[in-house]
Design an enzyme around this catalytic site. Sequence first.
Site, short mmCIF file in Angstrom:
data_model
loop_
_atom_site.label_atom_id
_atom_site.label_comp_id
_atom_site.label_asym_id
_atom_site.label_seq_id
_atom_site.Cartn_x
_atom_site.Cartn_y
_atom_site.Cartn_z
N GLN A 95 0.85 -1.20 0.00
CA GLN A 95 0.00 0.00 0.00
C GLN A 95 0.89 1.25 0.00
O GLN A 95 0.40 2.35 -0.14
CB GLN A 95 -0.88 0.03 1.25
N ASN A 96 2.18 1.03 0.20
CA ASN A 96 3.11 2.16 0.33
C ASN A 96 3.46 2.74 -1.04
O ASN A 96 3.43 2.05 -2.05
CB ASN A 96 4.39 1.73 1.05
N ASP A 119 6.38 4.53 -1.37
CA ASP A 119 7.76 5.01 -1.17
C ASP A 119 8.81 4.24 -1.96
O ASP A 119 10.00 4.57 -1.89
CB ASP A 119 8.11 4.98 0.34
N HIS A 166 -1.39 1.45 -4.32
CA HIS A 166 -1.76 2.87 -4.21
C HIS A 166 -0.82 3.79 -4.98
O HIS A 166 -0.76 4.98 -4.70
CB HIS A 166 -1.79 3.28 -2.72
N GLY A 221 2.79 -4.48 9.01
CA GLY A 221 2.85 -3.03 9.17
C GLY A 221 1.67 -2.28 8.58
O GLY A 221 1.85 -1.18 8.05
N GLU A 233 1.08 -3.58 17.15
CA GLU A 233 -0.27 -3.40 17.73
C GLU A 233 -1.28 -4.35 17.11
O GLU A 233 -1.07 -4.85 16.01
CB GLU A 233 -0.72 -1.95 17.46
C1 BV8 Z 1 -11.94 3.24 -3.14
C2 BV8 Z 1 -2.02 6.70 -1.15
C3 BV8 Z 1 -13.83 3.26 -4.54
C4 BV8 Z 1 -1.98 8.18 -1.00
C5 BV8 Z 1 -3.76 5.82 0.31
C6 BV8 Z 1 -16.06 6.29 3.63
C7 BV8 Z 1 -15.85 7.44 2.91
C8 BV8 Z 1 -14.98 7.46 1.80
C9 BV8 Z 1 -14.31 6.31 1.42
C10 BV8 Z 1 -14.52 5.18 2.17
C11 BV8 Z 1 -15.39 5.14 3.25
N1 BV8 Z 1 -15.37 3.89 3.77
C12 BV8 Z 1 -14.53 3.13 3.05
C13 BV8 Z 1 -14.05 3.90 2.07
C14 BV8 Z 1 -13.11 3.47 1.06
C15 BV8 Z 1 -11.74 4.02 1.40
C16 BV8 Z 1 -11.31 3.52 2.77
O1 BV8 Z 1 -11.00 2.36 2.92
N2 BV8 Z 1 -11.31 4.44 3.77
C17 BV8 Z 1 -10.92 4.03 5.11
C18 BV8 Z 1 -10.14 5.15 5.79
C19 BV8 Z 1 -12.21 3.70 5.88
N3 BV8 Z 1 -10.90 3.49 0.38
C20 BV8 Z 1 -10.71 4.22 -0.72
O2 BV8 Z 1 -11.13 5.36 -0.89
C21 BV8 Z 1 -9.96 3.51 -1.83
N4 BV8 Z 1 -10.68 3.66 -3.05
O3 BV8 Z 1 -12.53 2.65 -2.30
O4 BV8 Z 1 -12.48 3.62 -4.34
C22 BV8 Z 1 -14.02 3.35 -5.98
C23 BV8 Z 1 -14.19 2.18 -6.70
C24 BV8 Z 1 -14.43 2.28 -8.07
C25 BV8 Z 1 -14.44 3.53 -8.70
C26 BV8 Z 1 -14.23 4.69 -7.96
C27 BV8 Z 1 -14.03 4.62 -6.59
C28 BV8 Z 1 -8.59 4.14 -2.03
C29 BV8 Z 1 -7.74 3.88 -0.80
C30 BV8 Z 1 -6.31 4.35 -1.08
C31 BV8 Z 1 -6.09 5.70 -0.45
N5 BV8 Z 1 -4.67 6.05 -0.59
N6 BV8 Z 1 -2.47 6.11 0.10
C32 BV8 Z 1 -0.93 8.60 -0.02
O5 BV8 Z 1 -0.13 7.75 0.45
O6 BV8 Z 1 -0.89 9.81 0.24
S1 BV8 Z 1 -4.22 5.07 1.74
C33 BV8 Z 1 -3.01 5.22 2.92
O7 BV8 Z 1 -3.50 4.49 4.07
C34 BV8 Z 1 -1.71 4.56 2.57
O8 BV8 Z 1 -1.67 3.95 1.32
C35 BV8 Z 1 -1.57 3.52 3.60
O9 BV8 Z 1 -0.94 2.41 3.14
C36 BV8 Z 1 -3.00 3.22 3.86
C37 BV8 Z 1 -3.25 2.36 5.05
O10 BV8 Z 1 -2.47 2.82 6.10
P1 BV8 Z 1 -1.32 1.81 6.63
O11 BV8 Z 1 -0.38 1.52 5.53
O12 BV8 Z 1 -1.99 0.66 7.27
O13 BV8 Z 1 -0.59 2.75 7.63
P2 BV8 Z 1 -1.12 3.13 9.07
O14 BV8 Z 1 -0.34 4.32 9.53
O15 BV8 Z 1 -2.62 3.20 9.05
O16 BV8 Z 1 -0.74 1.88 9.97
C38 BV8 Z 1 0.61 1.61 10.20
C39 BV8 Z 1 0.62 0.30 10.95
O17 BV8 Z 1 1.97 -0.10 11.11
C40 BV8 Z 1 0.01 0.39 12.34
O18 BV8 Z 1 -0.84 -0.72 12.54
C41 BV8 Z 1 1.23 0.31 13.27
O19 BV8 Z 1 0.94 -0.40 14.47
C42 BV8 Z 1 2.18 -0.51 12.44
N7 BV8 Z 1 3.60 -0.28 12.70
C43 BV8 Z 1 4.21 0.84 13.16
N8 BV8 Z 1 5.56 0.63 13.24
C44 BV8 Z 1 5.78 -0.65 12.79
C45 BV8 Z 1 4.55 -1.22 12.44
N9 BV8 Z 1 4.43 -2.47 11.97
C46 BV8 Z 1 5.56 -3.18 11.83
N10 BV8 Z 1 6.79 -2.70 12.13
C47 BV8 Z 1 6.93 -1.44 12.62
N11 BV8 Z 1 8.16 -0.97 12.93
#
Ligand code: BV8
Length: 261
Positions: free
Chosen positions: A111-112, A114, A129, A197, A225
């Site tokens: 999903q990254n 980078d 993404h 992650g 977590e």
């Molecule tokens: C889609 C790119 C439909 C950009 C990203 C309500 C309203 C609107 C939309 C929605 C909704 N409900 C659901 C949706 C759909 C929405 C969605 O899922 N929203 C969520 C928030 C509820 N999804 C979308 O909009 C997707 N598109 O549905 O389109 C559609 C279909 C057809 C036609 C038209 C439309 C698009 C989703 C992609 C969005 N873009 N990124 C950018 O980077 O700027 S998402 C963004 O969040 C990143 O890509 C990231 O990867 C992603 C998820 O986050 P994580 O990677 O999990 O990172 P996070 O910080 O959350 O967590 C880090 C984790 O690592 C933690 O658990 C932590 O404990 C852990 N960690 C920390 N340190 C470590 C570790 N783990 C291991 N080792 C460590 N050292």
Amino acid sequence: MMMSESLADRITIPEALVETLRRAEHVVVLTGAGISAESGVPTFREAQTGLWAQYDPAELATEEAFARDPRRVWEWYAWRRQLINKAAPNAGHLALAAMEARVPRFSLITQNIDELHQRAGCHETIELHGSIGRSRCVRCDEITRHWTEGEEAPPRCPRCGGMLRPDVVWFGEALPFDALAKAVAATHDADLFFSVGTSSVVYPAAALPLEAIEYGATAVEINPEETPATVMMDFVLPGAAGQILPRLVAAAWPDWTAPAG
Ligand code: BV8
Ligand code: ZN
């Protein structure tokens, strides 16, 4: 979240998982921002350092935000891009590249944006993404890696002069069809699936672990977590990817030594 060495060392790597990895035919790994945390790239949801803490995703990672204020969105990505350019792949990225070289088939779904997996030597990387290293023209769809950051932000398309945007998937945008199709096909074919992650809240990526399990894969989560996916996992390794993955790969293939880090 950085865990102290001793804490992560106390986490046992189950022998059953090591054996499953050694025998796996098709290993599939889904990664999120957490695997780049130890490279110094802020994750999205961690309050103190998470990118969201300083910005509101609805504010910046959407087409509406870009239409409303292209300069502000472009500058947010330019800030992240310079952070990422200074970052290096960490031991977790390198362990996955080592795993790719040793299993019969390997798919890395990230999903990254980078490109740290590619810089670590992973070849089969599926970018769900998009990538911060590429920009796309809003007028002619030309994808480019070459533009000059200057007075004008966003910069102009080298082909038609239209406005450039980051070649990433924003909230509300569809994922690239080919990438998603490849990710789902790999997930359905996996016999061992890692979720590393990721907070498992962003869809459709967050649906992949359950799909893998439904198609018969053994599922593993590596995350300090709990997440909504934790309950469905066969193995849960509650630690940092940069510490857990090298230990797992070294246990499966003792000829491999974790990079000094
Ligand atoms: C889609 C790119 C439909 C950009 C990203 C309500 C309203 C609107 C939309 C929605 C909704 N409900 C659901 C949706 C759909 C929405 C969605 O899922 N929203 C969520 C928030 C509820 N999804 C979308 O909009 C997707 N598109 O549905 O389109 C559609 C279909 C057809 C036609 C038209 C439309 C698009 C989703 C992609 C969005 N873009 N990124 C950018 O980077 O700027 S998402 C963004 O969040 C990143 O890509 C990231 O990867 C992603 C998820 O986050 P994580 O990677 O999990 O990172 P996070 O910080 O959350 O967590 C880090 C984790 O690592 C933690 O658990 C932590 O404990 C852990 N960690 C920390 N340190 C470590 C570790 N783990 C291991 N080792 C460590 N050292
Ligand atoms: Zn153009």
